[in-house]
Design an enzyme around this catalytic site. Structure first.
Site, PDB file in Angstrom:
ATOM      1  N   TYR A   1      38.322  33.273  43.053  1.00 46.47           N
ATOM      2  CA  TYR A   1      39.363  34.611  44.395  1.00 46.47           C
ATOM      3  C   TYR A   1      38.049  34.761  45.554  1.00 46.47           C
ATOM      4  CZ  TYR A   1      39.870  38.393  46.967  1.00 46.47           C
ATOM      5  OH  TYR A   1      39.792  38.908  47.980  1.00 46.47           O
TER       6      TYR A   1
ATOM      7  N   HIS B   1      42.120  36.858  50.306  1.00 51.65           N
ATOM      8  CA  HIS B   1      42.507  37.532  50.670  1.00 51.65           C
ATOM      9  C   HIS B   1      42.905  37.911  52.178  1.00 51.65           C
ATOM     10  CE1 HIS B   1      43.036  40.542  47.371  1.00 51.65           C
ATOM     11  NE2 HIS B   1      44.354  40.961  47.814  1.00 51.65           N
TER      12      HIS B   1
END
Lengths: 170, 865
Positions: free
Chosen positions: A80, A121
């Site tokens: 991530y 994101h």
């Protein structure tokens, strides 16, 4: 040395250590509208994160960071991307691309961990960031609503890129 | 040998026991030796030589006091034995008491003229004490006794050389070389001797002989140091006026090391040019030479940098532009330090400013819409700003410098150099707290940078933050040391000792300040003592050439800035203690400690005690084989706060231990001579005092502090109950009259001085001090005088302002606060004149923390966990 035949600027990466964490904090404080917790700074120093958390140097001056964490769910490991940023005067020089490719290569070639993919994101207002990641093989997989609690807009795209499929690189 | 005196004679059994003692001592069997000695002493308790040997052995076993007692007793009982004097000498030498040791050795030699060990030690002592006449004699004796030992020949040559007789030294070497047979190839020691021989020939100006000796031995490979051969050769050829060949040699040296300035100097002087003093006539030629070298050696910095020194007008502009821009583009942090020496030429300073300013303008104009890797890298702009900030601070425009640094920091906040330089500018404008903080911010960017760490420690000390300084310095010191400070003192950290002392002094803790200054004095004593081993070693290993450079270096080692500063500061403290002994009570340490500091101190003391205990345990474990040697071990620190230094009954003598070694070094430092005056005049050594003032006058005739001292001396001498006796009195008054005409009254003299220097704040301050000294002026007038320092055309620095505040405090002026506030207004960027409550909070803010760094993030709404 004359000004016309300039040598190429040097771009290099350094691993994070407790000693240079002050530089990371300084960069985060000017790069992002977000404050990071102490947990963030502990995680980036974990030994398994070393290849995926870097300071970016331009002509020997630290000007950017890229920090990821490993997430393992149901025996599947994903990377991530928590933060990536370059100081304003140093943008549009390919530093972001080089950093991202550096981490992607490290993750894809990691012999011990089988990292399946990498995801991140992006705030839905940030179209230029989205297209940047798309140029590097990321694809929008979902929209997460209310990801940002206080920033407006609240929603974020989730972008993901496979690391096992070598074809995706090309 | 004279007949053995009856008191020394031992029966055959004891006599052989005594030989055993000597043997056991030589082989370090101390316990056995002690037993054997006791056996003799049981029957002959008054036997001096045995007593001495027992004392020597006890000293080696760590029982120093007991041992010394026995040795002294032994000497008294047998004054004509060489053994007792030798033992006594050994002990004194172990205590570094070289003068006394040499006396004992001289006594020993009276009773045993040809003892090789004693002769050799005596030679070392004579060298250490610079008794070169005696040294030559001793070395002669040694050579006569053992002519087959090579080092004895070298020893004699070096002795002659040190004694200023190079001709005799050369003769000794010539004899020596005749005695040599079968020297192995590539022998380093022989090579050193031959180079030394060449050096001697050069010194006595036999250049032809020097050159042929050098060439023959270089060819036969007897001299193996290639660089030394080349340097020697170039030098000698130049002296022989063999211009062409010399030029060739210098050129070869420059090719080999193009950044050695000495080689360029040699090349130039061979061409009849003085590199550091180029005139209009030689200008073109010199520039041509340097330009040729720059083309030949594209990577060398020296010819380019030297050309900047010499160049003029447009020529300079062209050269400096490419020099600066290439340095900035390469991001050389030291670029400004490199070129600031050029600023003594106003034209060059302006040119540099305009070159860099126009470069900045070019870079800061709006960037092309799409910067690419082809355009100027942003770091170039960054280093341009950094250079300009240094430039403006150097020429005194500190506010401009600070604003440039802010621009640079918002461009790139991660370059430690920017914070470091910000710290330096703040330090210069009198804001030590802001400076410490800025340095700390640099340190937080890279905690493993030892330089940043040390700098932070230093800046904290400058801000009076002693404990906090030790906190950061402790990050890089030994963890098992009693305190970071103790370890730094152990490692002879001159920086720490000087800054810590000054910090304690500013904080009013004079005892600890003195203690640190004595620590620094000890460092220099140790450096001097360290030479001792080389008097033997360098001859044994034939490293003569460096050794002969080391000796004059050691003679002047105390001219080192750190020692000079410490000597001045320590003597000032001792003088103030002499003038006002009550200071000792006022500055007792306990008053200054806050609760936290007390706790920390207790902790440190506990740790120290713990360490001592451990050490004792360790020592106990090793006693069986341990030889403590003859040097006294580290002494217990029974005065951790320097309280006993404060209460010393002879502060002036203590001050003189610092200044005395400087009095003969002919230093060009006004403050040294002022300090020497201050101590001498109080010791009533008036001639020494007046001589010191003569030195000041020749260095800086209008010095404000000299003005104060001249009046002080006249005032002091005229208030003596009776003039000093012949011949001092007349000489003194004659010298004094030359410095200060006796016709003018001191009051008039003072006001004349003031009129002559109406715009110098320091001069006004000096005249106020004189008013105070003469004692006739009402206090208001003294106050009024110092307040004229705030007249618009008067100039003075932050330091002088601070001195005035302290002066007003010391005379209990009612206007201290007023002066402080006015100074605070005058020095806008300073914080040093703030009120004590403000300063307390500034000190608190001087420590940067991670939390502070993120305070800027406080208004960020989103927090990611």
């Amino acid at each position: 040395m004359s000004t016309t035949s300039r040598s190429q600027p040097r771009v290099s990466f350094a691993s994070l250590t407790p000693n240079n964490l002050g530089t990371v904090r300084k960069l985060n404080s000017v790069l992002f509208p977000i404050k990071y917790s102490e947990k963030f700074y502990q995680d980036v120093l974990l030994p398994q994160a070393e290849d995926f958390c870097k300071l970016v140097y331009f002509n020997d001056v630290p000007v950017g960071t890229i920090c990821c964490r490993l997430e393992t769910v149901d025996n599947k490991t994903r990377l991530y991307l928590m933060t990536m940023g370059v100081l304003a005067p140093y943008r549009s020089r390919g530093l972001g691309s080089k950093s991202l490719e550096h981490v992607i290569a490290a993750a894809a070639n990691n012999p011990k961990l089988k990292i399946e993919s990498m995801y991140l994101h992006v705030q839905v207002s940030n179209a230029s960031a989205k297209s940047f990641y798309e140029r590097h093989g990321f694809k929008e997989v979902a929209v997460q609503q209310d990801y940002y609690k206080k920033l407006i807009p609240h929603d974020a795209w989730i972008l993901e890129r496979s690391l096992t499929d070598q074809q995706a690189d090309k | 040998m004279p007949p053995v005196p009856p008191k020394r004679a031992l029966p055959s059994k004891e006599s052989s026991l005594f030989k055993e003692v000597l043997n056991q001592y030589e082989t370090k069997q101390h316990k056995k030796g002690l037993k054997t000695a006791d056996q003799i002493l049981k029957k002959f308790p008054e036997h001096g030589e045995t007593l001495c040997m027992k004392g020597l052995i006890l000293t080696h076993m760590g029982r120093r006091e007991e041992g010394l007692e026995l040795v002294k007793k032994g000497v008294r009982l047998d004054l004509t034995s060489h053994i007792v004097w030798h033992v006594f000498g050994l002990i004194q030498k172990g205590e570094k008491n070289y003068e006394e040791a040499l006396k004992s050795y001289t006594q020993a030699l009276r009773w045993d003229k040809e003892n090789l060990n004693i002769l050799r030690d005596a030679a070392h002592l004579q060298t250490q004490l610079r008794h070169f006449d005696q040294l030559v004699e001793t070395r002669h004796t040694l050579l006569r006794l053992r002519p087959n030992l090579r080092q004895n020949w070298i020893g004699l040559a070096v002795a002659y050389h040190l004694n200023g007789n190079a001709v005799e030294a050369k003769k000794v070497l010539e004899h020596y070389e005749l005695t040599l047979k079968n020297v192995p190839d590539y022998d380093v020691e022989h090579s050193e001797v031959l180079l030394y021989h060449v050096r001697l020939l050069e010194e006595v100006e036999e250049f032809d002989e020097a050159l042929s000796m050098l060439d023959v031995n270089a060819k036969s490979r007897a001299i193996i140091d290639r660089t030394a051969i080349m340097e020697c050769r170039a030098r000698i050829l130049s002296k022989l006026k063999n211009t062409d060949e010399a030029e060739h040699s210098w050129q070869a040296l420059i090719q080999q090391n193009p950044d050695n300035y000495d080689y360029y100097q040699g090349y130039f002087s061979n061409r009849g040019l003085d590199l550091y003093n180029i005139t209009d006539d030689t200008h073109v030629k010199a520039m041509q030479i340097l330009s040729d070298f720059s083309t030949q050696l594209p990577k060398a910095a020296a010819p380019r940098r030297l050309a900047l020194e010499i160049a003029k007008g447009d020529e300079f502009k062209e050269l400096i532009e490419s020099y600066l821009l290439s340095g900035i583009e390469r991001g050389i942090p030291s670029l400004f330090t490199d070129i600031k020496l050029l600023y003594k030429d106003a034209f060059k300073q302006e040119t540099i400013q305009s070159v860099i300013e126009s470069h900045r303008e070019k870079l800061s104009s709006p960037a092309p819409p799409a910067p690419s890797s082809e355009s100027e890298p942003p770091t170039t702009y960054l280093w341009t700003l950094y250079f300009l900030a240094q430039h403006y601070s150097f020429i005194g425009q500190h506010d401009k410098s600070l604003s440039l640094l802010e621009t640079a920091l918002s461009h790139t906040p991660t370059l430690p150099e920017l914070f470091m330089f910000k710290a330096r500018v703040l330090k210069r404008v009198g804001d030590p707290y802001g400076a410490a903080r800025a340095m700390d911010e640099a340190r937080l960017l890279d905690l493993q940078d030892r330089f940043l760490n040390t700098k932070t420690g230093k800046y904290r000390l400058r801000a009076g933050l002693e404990e906090e300084a030790q906190d950061v310095l402790g990050l890089f010191t030994k963890k098992d040391a009693p305190s970071p400070g103790a370890d730094l003192e152990d490692m002879q950290s001159i920086l720490f000792l000087t800054e810590d002392a000054a910090c304690h002094r500013r904080n009013g803790n004079l005892g600890l300040a003195l203690k640190r200054y004595h620590g620094l004095q000890k460092v220099f004593n140790e450096i001097e003592d360290d030479q001792y081993d080389f008097h033997g070693y360098s001859l044994r290993r034939f490293t003569i050439n460096v050794y002969l450079s080391m000796i004059p270096w050691a003679d002047r080692v105390r001219s080192h800035t750190a020692y000079v500063q410490a000597a001045i500061a320590a003597s000032q403290i001792y003088v103030s203690l002499h003038d006002d002994p009550t200071l000792a009570n006022k500055s007792s340490t306990a008053n200054h400690l806050t609760g936290a500091e007390k706790k920390a101190k207790k902790k440190a003391q506990k740790a120290a005690a713990q360490k001592v205990r451990e050490e004792a345990k360790k020592a106990l474990a090793q006693t069986n084989s341990d030889d403590k040697g003859l040097e006294p071990g580290p002494q217990k620190d029974d005065d951790p706060d320097g309280a006993s230094l404060l209460k010393a009954t002879d502060p002036l003598n203590k001050a003189w231990t610092f200044l005395g070694p400087l009095a003969n070094l002919d230093l060009k430092n006004v403050d040294v001579w002022l300090a020497i005056y201050d101590v001498s005049v109080r010791q009533k050594k008036f001639l020494q005092a007046v001589r010191a003032l003569n030195h000041v006058k020749s260095l800086d005739p209008e010095n404000p502090e000299l003005h104060v001292r001249l009046v002080h001396l006249r005032h002091t001498v005229s208030s003596l109950p009776q003039p000093p006796p012949e011949p001092i009195g007349p000489v003194l008054s004659e010298s004094l009259d030359k410095l200060l005409s006796p016709e003018v009254s001191l009051e008039t003299y003072n006001s004349q001085y003031l009129q002559q220097h109406p715009t110098s704040g320091h001069a006004i301050f000096a005249s106020a001090k004189v008013l105070r000294l003469l004692g006739a002026t009402p206090a208001e007038e003294i106050d009024n005088t110092v307040f004229t320092m705030f007249n618009p055309d008067v100039q003075f620095g932050v330091d002088t302002g601070l001195d005035v505040v302290n002066f007003l405090k010391s005379i209990r002026s009612s206007r201290v606060e007023e002066f402080r506030a006015a100074a605070d207004k005058k020095f806008e960027l300073s914080t040093i004149f703030k009120s004590s409550t403000d300063i307390a909070s500034l000190r608190h803010e001087a420590i940067a923390t991670v939390e502070d760094a993120e305070k800027a993030d406080g208004d960020k709404v989103e927090v990611i966990s």
